[in-house]
Design an enzyme around this catalytic site. Sequence first.
Site, PDB file in Angstrom:
ATOM      1  N   HIS A 180       0.826  -1.201   0.000  1.00  0.00           N
ATOM      2  CA  HIS A 180       0.000   0.000   0.000  1.00  0.00           C
ATOM      3  C   HIS A 180       0.857   1.246   0.000  1.00  0.00           C
ATOM      4  CE1 HIS A 180      -3.788   2.043   0.523  1.00  0.00           C
ATOM      5  NE2 HIS A 180      -3.306   2.733   1.546  1.00  0.00           N
ATOM      6  N   PRO A 181       0.507   2.258  -0.711  1.00  0.00           N
ATOM      7  CA  PRO A 181      -0.552   2.326  -1.696  1.00  0.00           C
ATOM      8  C   PRO A 181      -0.003   2.041  -3.097  1.00  0.00           C
ATOM      9  CG  PRO A 181       0.170   4.540  -1.081  1.00  0.00           C
ATOM     10  CD  PRO A 181       1.113   3.566  -0.430  1.00  0.00           C
TER      11      PRO A 181
END
Length: 505
Positions: A480-481
């Site tokens: 992430h992200p």
Amino acid sequence: MGITVGKCGSGAAEKHNYEYDLFVLGGGSGGISVAREASKFGAKVGLCDYVIPSGTGTVWGLGGTCVNVGCIPKKIMHHAALVGETLTEANFYGWDVNSNLPENKWADLVAGSQGHIKSLNWGYKLVLHEAAVKYFNEFASFVDSHTIKTTNSKGVSTNRTANRIVIAVGGRPRYLDIPGGMKDEFTVTSDDIFSLSYNPGDVLCVGGSYVALECASFLAGLGYTVTVMARSILLRGMDRQMAGYIQSNMEAKGIKFKLNCAPTSITKLSDGTPPTLQVTAKSADGVFNGEYNTVLVAIGRDAATKDLTLENAGVIVNPENGRIPTNSRDQTNVKNIYAIGDVADNRPELTPVAIKAGLLLARRLFDGRRVLMDYTRIPTTVYTQLEYSCVGLSEDEALEKYGKSSIEIYHTTFTPLEFQLPMKTEYVCYIKILTLKSDKERIVGFHYLGPNAGEVCQGFAVAIRLGARKSDLDATCGIHPTNAETATTLTITKSSGQQAVHTAC
Ligand code: NAP
């Protein structure tokens, strides 16, 4: 990596009275790969590479299509277009580039890209030299199944004999069989566009597949006005839904499409660099006339087998496309002659496929190994401005092969974080995973349309080759992200009819 079979080769030590253990026709991805690897096992190897000029006289150095007039210059130009797109967004990230954006200087881009290619040409010569592969910049043709005639640029010919021969001569772009569209007339192809000595101006790309769409994308991204003219559908053989999104993403970048439309004649209205050309075309709506500076023809490629005098060696070609049929061992109908890469019939025309096929062939022939090239589940990327990558089956193929009730499709659109600040809403980003219900949702197709698609898909291709199931994706923590993490959080199925939207944080 591949499929293992019974013993195929008997090594370089096999007794014979020929000059070479192996002679390779073609110094592209496949040819260099097989020559270099064979030499590692002590084989005496010769390799011939000779480029016949394109219609506009373009020639290039050692390394084949990918290096000189394919993947490498294409990716450089694709990246140049992406750099331009990033420049338009820079002010959203605090960079003071609100004033007029600079124009791309075509000549500088070509010079930079061609400079890099020259260094690769030199690198390949060095690679062959270091591998003790004897390289001839000469045109090769067959005298018989063990004898190759090689002819240099002065027309001097020499006969060279070899125990085994690999044909890896690749293919060349097809021209339009219409007035003005022949090889020595007014069009250019992918052989020419990357080194075009003048700015291409308004461009018509004829064709609806990889080459036409990729060239249209980078040319539009560099600031040129571009129209794609395709006689039928886009990206035949690929996933229909994804092809539709690719078209709409390209339209969002200002590229015009003329579908179900084919040129019937091209005339030159004025000379110049670039010239002005008039294209007449026919579609269901009637006759169309348009003026362009460059007509780039990308209507497929012909195998470069026409002048090899294959009949002297008894090698059979497919009369429909000039390609050479091979068995699972990449062997032609003549026992000691093999064909790999784009020249081989019914094989994906992709560089990594040719490289891997060459490596495995050399190992079978000269190291007694048994692994065959596995031509299935090969990942690929279409380098349109927003890239698309896939591995495995298209939705239509999966439904046809397994039946609608056996396939579960997980999908979602998504908005990359990097699109948020510039409020980039013109593109559709989408991911789709096809699973086989009867095999615990084993993944049979992976489709990703978004930034860096090639980079994203490569790892998933490994997982799919290892038999990954939907539950494996679910059990994997995302990074992430990223955009790729979307594949680990898919919950919406097509069959549910729910709206497929992924909300990012
Ligand atoms: P292609 O995939 O063989 O497709 C040919 C295209 O030209 C199709 O859209 C076809 O339409 C059209 N066409 C054929 N004859 C025509 C004619 N007489 N008039 C108008 N249109 C015509 O060709 P390509 O784009 O040159 O690509 C060749 C191969 O290179 C591909 O198979 C691909 O494997 C490889 N490649 C890969 C990459 C990559 O990995 N990123 C990039 C470039 C190329 P129909 O569909 O109606 O037949």
